[in-house]
Design a protein around this motif. Structure first.
Motif, PDB file in Angstrom:
ATOM      1  N   SER A   2      99.971   9.096 108.002  1.00 57.19           N
ATOM      2  CA  SER A   2     100.644   8.861 106.728  1.00 57.19           C
ATOM      3  C   SER A   2     100.719   7.369 106.425  1.00 57.19           C
ATOM      4  O   SER A   2     100.610   6.529 107.320  1.00 57.19           O
ATOM      5  CB  SER A   2     102.071   9.422 106.777  1.00 57.19           C
ATOM      6  OG  SER A   2     102.111  10.726 107.276  1.00 57.19           O
ATOM      7  N   LEU A   3     100.915   7.059 105.144  1.00 60.51           N
ATOM      8  CA  LEU A   3     101.354   5.732 104.754  1.00 60.51           C
ATOM      9  C   LEU A   3     102.872   5.720 104.888  1.00 60.51           C
ATOM     10  O   LEU A   3     103.555   6.578 104.316  1.00 60.51           O
ATOM     11  CB  LEU A   3     100.947   5.424 103.314  1.00 60.51           C
ATOM     12  CG  LEU A   3     101.619   4.190 102.687  1.00 60.51           C
ATOM     13  CD1 LEU A   3     101.170   2.912 103.379  1.00 60.51           C
ATOM     14  CD2 LEU A   3     101.345   4.117 101.186  1.00 60.51           C
ATOM     15  N   ILE A   4     103.396   4.770 105.644  1.00 59.61           N
ATOM     16  CA  ILE A   4     104.843   4.636 105.800  1.00 59.61           C
ATOM     17  C   ILE A   4     105.293   3.479 104.916  1.00 59.61           C
ATOM     18  O   ILE A   4     104.812   2.351 105.055  1.00 59.61           O
ATOM     19  CB  ILE A   4     105.224   4.387 107.266  1.00 59.61           C
ATOM     20  CG1 ILE A   4     104.742   5.555 108.135  1.00 59.61           C
ATOM     21  CG2 ILE A   4     106.737   4.214 107.403  1.00 59.61           C
ATOM     22  CD1 ILE A   4     104.892   5.323 109.624  1.00 59.61           C
ATOM     23  N   LEU A   5     106.184   3.771 103.989  1.00 60.34           N
ATOM     24  CA  LEU A   5     106.616   2.806 102.979  1.00 60.34           C
ATOM     25  C   LEU A   5     108.093   2.515 103.159  1.00 60.34           C
ATOM     26  O   LEU A   5     108.914   3.436 103.272  1.00 60.34           O
ATOM     27  CB  LEU A   5     106.359   3.386 101.583  1.00 60.34           C
ATOM     28  CG  LEU A   5     106.778   2.571 100.367  1.00 60.34           C
ATOM     29  CD1 LEU A   5     106.016   1.263 100.311  1.00 60.34           C
ATOM     30  CD2 LEU A   5     106.538   3.379  99.089  1.00 60.34           C
ATOM     31  N   THR A   6     108.454   1.232 103.220  1.00 59.05           N
ATOM     32  CA  THR A   6     109.855   0.870 103.387  1.00 59.05           C
ATOM     33  C   THR A   6     110.170  -0.368 102.562  1.00 59.05           C
ATOM     34  O   THR A   6     109.270  -1.045 102.055  1.00 59.05           O
ATOM     35  CB  THR A   6     110.189   0.641 104.876  1.00 59.05           C
ATOM     36  OG1 THR A   6     111.605   0.608 105.057  1.00 59.05           O
ATOM     37  CG2 THR A   6     109.573  -0.662 105.384  1.00 59.05           C
ATOM     38  N   ARG A 118     107.845   8.456 113.561  1.00 60.18           N
ATOM     39  CA  ARG A 118     106.576   8.519 114.293  1.00 60.18           C
ATOM     40  C   ARG A 118     106.135   9.970 114.490  1.00 60.18           C
ATOM     41  O   ARG A 118     104.959  10.305 114.323  1.00 60.18           O
ATOM     42  CB  ARG A 118     106.734   7.821 115.651  1.00 60.18           C
ATOM     43  CG  ARG A 118     105.470   7.839 116.505  1.00 60.18           C
ATOM     44  CD  ARG A 118     105.762   7.301 117.907  1.00 60.18           C
ATOM     45  NE  ARG A 118     106.684   8.161 118.618  1.00 60.18           N
ATOM     46  CZ  ARG A 118     106.329   9.275 119.256  1.00 60.18           C
ATOM     47  NH1 ARG A 118     105.060   9.677 119.233  1.00 60.18           N
ATOM     48  NH2 ARG A 118     107.217   9.991 119.889  1.00 60.18           N
ATOM     49  N   GLU A 119     107.089  10.838 114.806  1.00 59.52           N
ATOM     50  CA  GLU A 119     106.752  12.243 115.027  1.00 59.52           C
ATOM     51  C   GLU A 119     106.363  12.935 113.719  1.00 59.52           C
ATOM     52  O   GLU A 119     105.415  13.733 113.699  1.00 59.52           O
ATOM     53  CB  GLU A 119     107.942  12.953 115.683  1.00 59.52           C
ATOM     54  CG  GLU A 119     108.195  12.472 117.114  1.00 59.52           C
ATOM     55  CD  GLU A 119     109.436  13.088 117.721  1.00 59.52           C
ATOM     56  OE1 GLU A 119     110.290  13.597 116.950  1.00 59.52           O
ATOM     57  OE2 GLU A 119     109.573  13.060 118.967  1.00 59.52           O
ATOM     58  N   TYR A 120     107.065  12.641 112.632  1.00 63.01           N
ATOM     59  CA  TYR A 120     106.672  13.211 111.336  1.00 63.01           C
ATOM     60  C   TYR A 120     105.297  12.702 110.921  1.00 63.01           C
ATOM     61  O   TYR A 120     104.493  13.447 110.341  1.00 63.01           O
ATOM     62  CB  TYR A 120     107.708  12.864 110.268  1.00 63.01           C
ATOM     63  CG  TYR A 120     108.973  13.700 110.349  1.00 63.01           C
ATOM     64  CD1 TYR A 120     108.920  15.087 110.233  1.00 63.01           C
ATOM     65  CD2 TYR A 120     110.215  13.101 110.542  1.00 63.01           C
ATOM     66  CE1 TYR A 120     110.071  15.857 110.317  1.00 63.01           C
ATOM     67  CE2 TYR A 120     111.376  13.868 110.621  1.00 63.01           C
ATOM     68  CZ  TYR A 120     111.288  15.244 110.509  1.00 63.01           C
ATOM     69  OH  TYR A 120     112.437  16.005 110.598  1.00 63.01           O
ATOM     70  N   ASP A 121     105.011  11.444 111.212  1.00 59.29           N
ATOM     71  CA  ASP A 121     103.704  10.879 110.910  1.00 59.29           C
ATOM     72  C   ASP A 121     102.617  11.618 111.690  1.00 59.29           C
ATOM     73  O   ASP A 121     101.558  11.964 111.146  1.00 59.29           O
ATOM     74  CB  ASP A 121     103.706   9.393 111.264  1.00 59.29           C
ATOM     75  CG  ASP A 121     102.354   8.728 111.082  1.00 59.29           C
ATOM     76  OD1 ASP A 121     101.613   9.138 110.170  1.00 59.29           O
ATOM     77  OD2 ASP A 121     102.041   7.805 111.840  1.00 59.29           O
ATOM     78  N   ALA A 122     102.869  11.877 112.965  1.00 55.78           N
ATOM     79  CA  ALA A 122     101.880  12.540 113.816  1.00 55.78           C
ATOM     80  C   ALA A 122     101.670  13.998 113.434  1.00 55.78           C
ATOM     81  O   ALA A 122     100.641  14.591 113.795  1.00 55.78           O
ATOM     82  CB  ALA A 122     102.309  12.442 115.280  1.00 55.78           C
ATOM     83  N   SER A 123     102.604  14.587 112.688  1.00 54.42           N
ATOM     84  CA  SER A 123     102.493  16.003 112.327  1.00 54.42           C
ATOM     85  C   SER A 123     101.408  16.266 111.285  1.00 54.42           C
ATOM     86  O   SER A 123     100.986  17.415 111.100  1.00 54.42           O
ATOM     87  CB  SER A 123     103.831  16.513 111.780  1.00 54.42           C
ATOM     88  OG  SER A 123     104.074  16.005 110.471  1.00 54.42           O
ATOM     89  N   SER A 124     100.972  15.211 110.569  1.00 51.96           N
ATOM     90  CA  SER A 124      99.947  15.315 109.512  1.00 51.96           C
ATOM     91  C   SER A 124     100.397  16.184 108.342  1.00 51.96           C
ATOM     92  O   SER A 124      99.563  16.664 107.568  1.00 51.96           O
ATOM     93  CB  SER A 124      98.625  15.861 110.084  1.00 51.96           C
ATOM     94  OG  SER A 124      98.125  15.011 111.094  1.00 51.96           O
TER      95      SER A 124
END
Length: 364
Positions: A2-6, A118-124
């Motif tokens: 994912s793109l993580i935006l903050t 990180r875990e949500y990102d890895a879930s795709s």
């Protein structure tokens, strides 16, 4: 991935409002979006006008939302620790300690939230994760934790490997560690990336350094304190290797002076809108899916024997350079960065340094 935006900025400048508008805009473009808020963001549910849970729930098409609950994250992670212990030890030591009993220590909340992201990102499951965190210096230190922990592991691991103590205990620890953790450990491979933790740290460092993976924007008003805070956070972000992509000016008109304060970043001014009127805000936001051309936090020029660090928001009196052993340490404000020199510069001594147009240029 994912793109993580903050978003970074002083409290009260509208970071939560901007995060919600950004999530809604991205979802309207067909992106699968997770909007996640810190446990401490009390205005989050009020602005969304929706009850929130610590697990993702659908707010509208393509948009899921959650608000972290630190105590629950701690319980869940503790159960994973107990499973690992039971897997590797015949007689687990912590099986009688329960997650519901654990208290949250200072700093643990941000670490648990970042691990959950990180875990949500890895879930795709998501194209974009919008994280409404505290957006301050403490938050930046937490984002820089993979680099910091890698340094501790590298430096102390090498010291142990080269020490008399390391050589003495290695024959005793090697079979024990090999049995418990199912890895081959010797003094020769102590500093090799063999563990799950090391792999996670390396993934975190790669994401932090890639503006297409982790995008940060400054949010500010025209208040002098808010501008000063934004500039300070900009420089601090560069110190941990995080590229800041742009500035969002809330409820004000951009001036040449303001633009100069944040040059060469692009600035998007967003209007003040009544609660619940999201469309004008969505329309005024930048295109978060495009990584802009902005200065990199650090560049190595092997041919010229130079390292260039972009440190906006600081002047030369606030920047300190030291070299102790094989690495160079840069101190700017209350942030420190240890630079691991690449081949071609490693082993060389600093011969000079100058601060020029927000760049610290180090010569070897």
């Amino acid at each position: 991935m994912s793109l993580i935006l903050t978003f970074l900025g002083k409290g009260g400048v509208g970071r939560t409002t901007v995060a919600i508008a950004a999530a809604k805009r991205l979802a309207s473009q067909g992106k699968r979006v997770l909007l996640a808020a810190s446990d401490s963001e009390l205005a989050f549910g009020l602005l969304l006008n929706a009850p929130l849970t610590p697990d993702p729930q659908e707010l509208e098409s393509n948009l899921q939302v959650l608000q972290f609950k630190t105590s629950l994250l701690l319980e869940r992670n503790w159960e994973e620790v107990k499973k690992l212990e039971a897997q590797y030890l015949r007689t687990p030591l912590i099986k009688e300690v329960y997650g519901q009993e654990l208290v949250v220590l200072p700093g643990m909340d941000k670490a648990l939230e970042l691990n959950a992201i990180r875990e949500y990102d890895a879930s795709s499951r998501y194209d974009v994760i919008v994280y409404d965190g505290s957006g301050d210096s403490t938050f930046l230190r937490m984002l820089g934790m993979p680099e910091s922990l890698s340094w501790y592991s590298r430096r102390f691991g090498k010291l142990l490997k080269d020490s008399d103590l390391g050589r003495t205990v290695s024959p005793f620890l090697q079979p024990l560690i090999s049995t418990i953790f199912n890895v081959s450990w010797t003094g020769d491979n102590l500093d090799q990336p063999t563990s799950k933790v090391t792999n996670i740290l390396e993934q975190g460092k790669e994401a932090l350094a890639d503006p297409k993976r982790l995008a940060a924007y400054l949010v500010t008003t025209v208040d002098p304190a808010a501008i000063a805070t934004a500039r300070y956070l900009w420089g601090s972000a560069q110190q941990i290797g995080l590229t800041v992509n742009g500035v969002i000016l809330n409820s004000a008109t951009m001036t040449e002076t303001f633009s100069a304060d944040f040059s060469p970043l692009s600035v998007n001014a967003i209007p003040h809108c009544p609660p619940g009127d999201w469309q004008p805000l969505m329309d005024a936001l930048p295109d978060f899916t495009q990584a802009p051309q902005v200065p990199k936090p650090i560049e190595f020029d092997i041919a010229a024997r130079q390292v260039r660090l972009f440190l906006p928001g600081f002047d030369k009196k606030q920047v300190k350079l030291t070299q102790s052993g094989p690495e160079v340490t840069i101190e700017a404000g209350d942030q420190r960065r240890n630079i691991f020199l690449p081949p071609g510069l490693s082993g060389r001594t600093v011969t000079g340094a100058k601060f020029q147009q927000s760049y610290l240029i180090i010569s070897f």
